[in-house]
Design an enzyme around this catalytic site. Structure first.
Site, PDB file in Angstrom:
ATOM      1  N   LYS A   1       0.800  -1.179   0.013  1.00  0.00           N
ATOM      2  CA  LYS A   1       0.059  -0.056  -0.089  1.00  0.00           C
ATOM      3  C   LYS A   1       0.979   1.137  -0.063  1.00  0.00           C
ATOM      4  O   LYS A   1       0.450   2.292  -0.842  1.00  0.00           O
ATOM      5  CB  LYS A   1      -0.884   0.023   1.338  1.00  0.00           C
TER       6      LYS A   1
ATOM      7  N   GLN B   1      -4.823  -1.255   9.658  1.00  0.00           N
ATOM      8  CA  GLN B   1      -4.656  -2.843   8.822  1.00  0.00           C
ATOM      9  C   GLN B   1      -5.300  -3.818   9.963  1.00  0.00           C
ATOM     10  O   GLN B   1      -4.832  -3.665  10.965  1.00  0.00           O
ATOM     11  CB  GLN B   1      -3.164  -2.973   8.548  1.00  0.00           C
TER      12      GLN B   1
ATOM     13  N   ASP C   1     -11.114   3.023   4.215  1.00  0.00           N
ATOM     14  CA  ASP C   1     -11.669   1.519   3.615  1.00  0.00           C
ATOM     15  C   ASP C   1     -13.260   1.316   3.770  1.00  0.00           C
ATOM     16  O   ASP C   1     -13.632   0.391   3.572  1.00  0.00           O
ATOM     17  CB  ASP C   1     -10.991   0.719   5.264  1.00  0.00           C
TER      18      ASP C   1
END
Ligand code: NAP
Length: 281
Positions: A52, A96, A119
């Site tokens: 990422k 994460q 997200d």
């Protein structure tokens, strides 16, 4: 049968985003920033975070990486996310997952302001999706929709079957398909005659996490099959679909690796830019 090349499509999207990020910075005088929080030393998570950050660099998004030890306390993680929430240089915050078991992940995610929720995991943004309102959408389902769009597949009127009902893949996937006028069936561990239900799908999307879960008898002739699943078997990445047996029956199929995976990161970058643009308005 067409094998959809997610790697190629994601590279095209990153190239477009590089131009869009540069244009935004030129016009607004602002940089685009993504904060990535990793707790613990799970090797797979560390690889995802590295990928990422590398992708951010490629498109000109500034990344801020924070790694906390596996035994970090709830209050330490909450303090970091709270600090990032009010940091003007940070347009998006990504925590994460999975988090270590001793942490209350839901509480931590709830501290991410919806406007920085790249997200799309917060309850507010999931609610917006259900109501058909604008807001960041979970990257993997969004990536699937983009993959379909760029492959010339319109879910309108299709019978779409989604296997899996998690908040981060299955449910938002079903909502996006419904919003795109598909007729949607969602399957899970309590679904009866799962193989028969799957075999009715014009568009079959599997997000289960069991290698070779989708076998040829579960797929209708000419169906589109999208494999979201990722598992590791004998050191190799495997999808949910028994690819060699299923592919000849399909009109279009995604491979693993090289299908949905690269799209997830591309959509994370896109969501970060969108959050930056909205906050600049
Ligand atoms: P999850 O939270 O574990 O959810 C799995 C879903 O599959 C659950 O809804 C579960 O049903 C269902 N399921 C499991 N076994 C089943 C069975 N035998 N029959 C029917 N349904 C079954 O996983 P997730 O986070 O949604 O992720 C799903 C997969 O996608 C994983 O392999 C993950 O690694 C992968 N993934 C890939 C990407 C990517 O970028 N490609 C991104 C995210 C996730 P119940 O709800 O009834 O338990």
């Amino acid at each position: 049968m067409t094998c959809i090349d997610g790697k190629k499509i994601a590279a095209e999207i990153r190239a477009e985003l590089r131009d869009e990020v540069a244009r935004f910075t030129r016009q607004s005088g602002k940089t685009v920033g993504l904060a990535v929080v990793l707790v613990g030393d799970d090797p797979a998570s560390a690889v995802y975070v590295r990928n990422k950050i590398r992708a951010c660099e490629e498109v000109g998004i500034r990344s801020f990486a924070y790694t906390l030890p596996a035994d970090a306390s709830q209050s330490a993680v909450e303090a970091l996310v709270t600090e990032l929430a009010s940091d003007n240089a940070v347009d998006g915050i990504l925590v994460q997952l999975p988090l270590p078991a001793h942490l209350d992940g839901e509480r931590i995610l709830s501290l991410i302001p919806p406007a920085k929720d790249v997200d799309g995991f917060t309850a507010e943004n999931l609610g917006r999706l259900v109501c058909g309102e604008r807001g960041p959408v979970a990257c993997t389902p969004l990536g699937v929709m983009e993959l379909l769009r760029r492959s010339g597949i319109d879910p309108d009127g299709m019978h779409a079957v989604v296997v899996g009902r998690s908040n981060i893949v299955g449910k938002p996937m079903a909502m996006l398909l419904l919003n795109a006028n598909a007729t949607v069936t969602v399957c899970h561990t309590h679904t009866k005659e799962l193989a028969k239900v799957c075999a009715q799908a014009d568009l079959l999307i599997s997000a289960v996490g069991v290698p070779a879960f989708i076998t040829a008898d579960m797929v209708k002739e000419g169906a589109v099959v999208i494999d979201v699943g990722i598992s590791r078997k004998d050191g190799k990445l495997k999808g949910d679909v028994d690819f060699d047996a299923v592919a000849p029956k399909t009109s279009c199929i995604t491979p693993v690796p090289g299908g949905v995976g690269p799209m997830t990161i591309a959509m994370l970058l896109k969501n970060t830019l969108t959050c930056a643009m909205r906050s600049a308005k």
